[in-house]
Design a protein around this motif. Structure first.
Motif, mmCIF file in Angstrom:
data_model
loop_
_atom_site.group_PDB
_atom_site.id
_atom_site.type_symbol
_atom_site.label_atom_id
_atom_site.label_comp_id
_atom_site.label_asym_id
_atom_site.label_seq_id
_atom_site.Cartn_x
_atom_site.Cartn_y
_atom_site.Cartn_z
ATOM 1 N N SER A 10 0.813 -1.213 0.000
ATOM 2 C CA SER A 10 0.000 0.000 0.000
ATOM 3 C C SER A 10 0.847 1.264 0.000
ATOM 4 O O SER A 10 0.363 2.334 -0.370
ATOM 5 C CB SER A 10 -0.908 0.007 1.243
ATOM 6 O OG SER A 10 -0.118 -0.018 2.429
ATOM 7 N N THR A 11 2.113 1.145 0.432
ATOM 8 C CA THR A 11 2.975 2.326 0.530
ATOM 9 C C THR A 11 4.361 2.016 -0.011
ATOM 10 O O THR A 11 4.929 0.966 0.293
ATOM 11 C CB THR A 11 3.103 2.803 1.996
ATOM 12 O OG1 THR A 11 1.794 3.052 2.532
ATOM 13 C CG2 THR A 11 3.938 4.078 2.078
ATOM 14 N N GLN A 14 8.064 3.700 0.087
ATOM 15 C CA GLN A 14 8.875 4.738 0.724
ATOM 16 C C GLN A 14 10.164 4.914 -0.070
ATOM 17 O O GLN A 14 10.897 3.947 -0.283
ATOM 18 C CB GLN A 14 9.196 4.356 2.173
ATOM 19 C CG GLN A 14 7.941 4.111 2.998
ATOM 20 C CD GLN A 14 8.278 3.562 4.369
ATOM 21 O OE1 GLN A 14 7.977 4.174 5.378
ATOM 22 N NE2 GLN A 14 8.909 2.402 4.394
ATOM 23 N N THR A 62 3.995 9.345 -8.364
ATOM 24 C CA THR A 62 2.587 9.627 -8.049
ATOM 25 C C THR A 62 1.818 9.998 -9.317
ATOM 26 O O THR A 62 0.687 9.558 -9.536
ATOM 27 C CB THR A 62 2.504 10.764 -7.018
ATOM 28 O OG1 THR A 62 3.210 10.381 -5.834
ATOM 29 C CG2 THR A 62 1.062 11.054 -6.663
ATOM 30 N N PRO A 102 -0.279 1.837 -5.090
ATOM 31 C CA PRO A 102 0.268 2.246 -3.790
ATOM 32 C C PRO A 102 0.455 3.754 -3.682
ATOM 33 O O PRO A 102 0.515 4.478 -4.681
ATOM 34 C CB PRO A 102 1.611 1.522 -3.744
ATOM 35 C CG PRO A 102 2.016 1.396 -5.171
ATOM 36 C CD PRO A 102 0.748 1.215 -5.937
ATOM 37 N N LYS A 103 0.603 4.188 -2.455
ATOM 38 C CA LYS A 103 0.937 5.576 -2.164
ATOM 39 C C LYS A 103 2.456 5.693 -2.077
ATOM 40 O O LYS A 103 3.122 4.854 -1.490
ATOM 41 C CB LYS A 103 0.291 5.997 -0.843
ATOM 42 C CG LYS A 103 0.650 7.410 -0.405
ATOM 43 C CD LYS A 103 0.030 7.722 0.953
ATOM 44 C CE LYS A 103 0.413 9.119 1.418
ATOM 45 N NZ LYS A 103 -0.132 9.426 2.762
ATOM 46 N N VAL A 124 5.704 7.908 -0.841
ATOM 47 C CA VAL A 124 6.101 8.960 0.093
ATOM 48 C C VAL A 124 7.622 8.972 0.205
ATOM 49 O O VAL A 124 8.307 8.004 -0.142
ATOM 50 C CB VAL A 124 5.470 8.749 1.485
ATOM 51 C CG1 VAL A 124 3.957 8.835 1.412
ATOM 52 C CG2 VAL A 124 5.907 7.415 2.073
ATOM 53 N N SER A 170 4.471 -2.249 3.330
ATOM 54 C CA SER A 170 5.186 -1.156 2.674
ATOM 55 C C SER A 170 6.441 -1.707 2.013
ATOM 56 O O SER A 170 6.904 -2.809 2.327
ATOM 57 C CB SER A 170 5.556 -0.061 3.676
ATOM 58 O OG SER A 170 6.489 -0.555 4.622
#
Length: 377
Positions: free
Chosen positions: A265-266, A268, A285, A312-313, A315, A331
Motif C-alpha cells: 500500500s505504501t 517509501q 505519483t 500504492p501511495k 512517500v 510497505s
C-alpha cells in the motif's frame, strides 16, 4: 531505464532486516572493473586532460624556453709520481680539497656573486676511480663565461692541491679550457611532445584508477546489491534540475509498473539527496495517477482482511525519525543509489534507512544518455 527480466517478488524479502553490511576490507566480487574504469574516465576526464596538457605541452614548452647553457672543461693531473701506493683514495682526497671553500670563493670573486650556489650548479669536479686526470667542469650562459670559470676554478684547485704535494703528488693544470659546448635542452621537438602526451595520458589514467581504488564507486547493479544486500530493481535517469523529460518519465513509469508486483500500500523512497527523492515521488505519483485514469478503481483483500487500493501511495520521509516511526507492514522501501556513490556511503545510507520492510535499490543516472528500456540491469 533498464529492467531485469528475472521474477520479481519483493515481499519474499520480508524479514528482520533487508540490508546487509559489507566488511570494509572486502572487495566487490561482482564489480565490473572495466566498466568502473570507463565510468571513472568519463567522470574525471578533466583530470586526465590536465595531466596530458601538463606533461605533454606545458612542461616540454617550459623546458624548451630555458636559457641556453654552455659547458667547458679544464683538466688537472699529477706532474710527479704519486706518493700514495695506489689511486683508490685519490677521488676522495680531490673532492675534499675541491669543496674546502677556496675554489668556490675564487669563482664568486670572478663572477662578483656574493650569494647563490656555486658548487655544483656553476662548477663541479669529476674525479673518476682509477683515473689520475681530474676534470673541472663549468656551466655558464655564454661560451666565454664557461671557459673563464673553468680555468679560474682549476687554477684555484691546483693551488689547494699543492698543499698536499708531499703526501699525495704535485698537480698542475695540464689542459686549460679552450672550447665550450652548448648543453642540449632536456625537451624539445615533436618527439618530446609525443612522449609527453603519452606519459600524461598514462599518468591521468593511473590517477583515475587510484581514485577509484580509494573511493570504490558504485556504478553497476552487482556492486550495489553486494553493498546493500538488497536486489537492484532497475536503473532510471533523473535530471539535475527541473522535471524529468519524456524519456525519463517513461523509465519511471516502467519502474512503477514493476513495483505493482510488490502488492503493497505504501512505497517509501529514500535518497542521499532529499530533493531527488521528492522529485521521484512526484513523478511516481503522477505515473500511478495516469494508470488509474480511464478505469474504475478496483478493490482487493489485503493481508489483514481489509480492502486496499491496488495502486500504492508513494512517500519520501524527510528525516531519520520519520523513517524510524514509519510502519514496515504492507510497505516497500526504494533506495536510490546515485551512479558513482562510494560503496561506504551507500552501505551507511542503506543501514540508516532499514525499517525491516522489503527493500529494492534503484540506480540513478543524473546525466542524459539513451538507454534501452528493456535491457537487463
Amino acid at each position: 531505464m533498464s529492467i531485469s527480466d528475472l521474477p520479481f517478488d519483493p515481499r519474499r524479502d520480508r524479514g528482520p532486516s533487508s540490508v546487509g553490511a559489507v566488511n570494509g576490507d572486502r572487495s566487490d566480487s561482482g564489480s565490473d572493473v572495466f566498466a568502473t574504469l570507463l565510468w571513472g574516465l568519463r567522470r574525471y576526464v578533466l583530470l586526465v586532460l590536465a595531466t596530458v596538457l601538463a606533461l605533454g605541452v606545458l612542461i616540454p614548452f617550459a623546458l624548451s624556453q630555458r636559457t641556453a647553457e654552455f659547458q667547458a672543461t679544464a683538466q688537472i693531473g699529477p706532474s710527479d709520481p704519486l706518493v700514495i701506493p695506489n689511486t683508490n683514495p685519490l677521488p676522495r682526497i680531490a673532492e675534499s680539497v675541491f669543496n674546502n671553500g677556496a675554489v668556490e670563493e675564487s669563482v664568486r670573486t670572478l663572477l662578483k656573486q656574493p650569494n647563490g650556489n656555486i658548487i655544483p650548479s656553476t662548477v663541479q669536479l669529476i674525479a673518476a676511480q682509477d683515473n689520475l686526470v681530474l676534470e673541472v667542469v663549468a656551466h655558464a650562459p655564454t661560451a666565454q663565461g664557461a671557459i673563464d670559470i673553468a680555468n679560474n676554478a682549476a687554477g684555484a684547485f691546483v693551488l689547494e692541491l699543492g698543499k698536499y704535494s708531499d703526501s699525495v703528488a704535485t698537480f698542475s693544470l695540464t689542459h686549460k679550457a679552450i672550447l665550450a659546448k652548448k648543453v642540449p635542452k632536456v625537451a624539445g621537438g615533436s618527439a618530446s611532445i609525443v612522449l609527453g602526451l603519452v606519459a600524461g595520458l598514462l599518468a591521468g589514467v593511473a590517477l583515475v584508477g587510484l581514485l577509484l581504488v580509494f573511493r570504490r564507486p558504485v556504478v553497476d547493479a552487482a556492486t550495489a546489491q553486494d553493498v546493500t544486500g538488497s536486489p537492484v530493481i532497475g536503473r532510471i535517469t533523473l535530471p539535475r534540475h527541473g522535471p524529468p523529460g519524456a524519456a525519463d518519465s517513461r523509465g519511471i513509469a516502467l519502474l512503477c509498473r514493476r513495483l505493482l508486483a510488490a502488492s503493497v500500500s505504501t512505497i517509501q523512497v529514500a535518497a542521499p539527496n532529499q530533493a531527488q527523492a521528492q522529485l521521484l515521488v512526484l513523478s511516481m505519483t503522477e505515473a500511478y495517477g495516469q494508470m488509474s485514469t480511464g478505469r474504475r478503481p478496483q478493490k482487493r483483500t489485503g493481508p489483514q482482511g481489509g480492502s486496499v487500493t491496488p495502486l500504492p501511495k508513494v512517500v519520501a520521509p524527510e528525516d531519520t525519525q520519520a523513517w524510524i516511526s514509519a510502519p514496515h507492514e504492507d510497505s516497500y522501501t526504494v533506495l536510490l543509489a546515485p551512479e558513482g556513490v562510494s560503496a561506504r556511503a551507500l552501505r551507511l545510507f542503506a543501514e540508516g534507512h532499514d525499517t525491516g520492510s522489503p527493500t529494492g535499490v534503484v540506480l540513478v543516472c543524473t546525466r542524459r544518455r539513451s538507454v534501452n528500456p528493456f535491457a537487463k540491469a
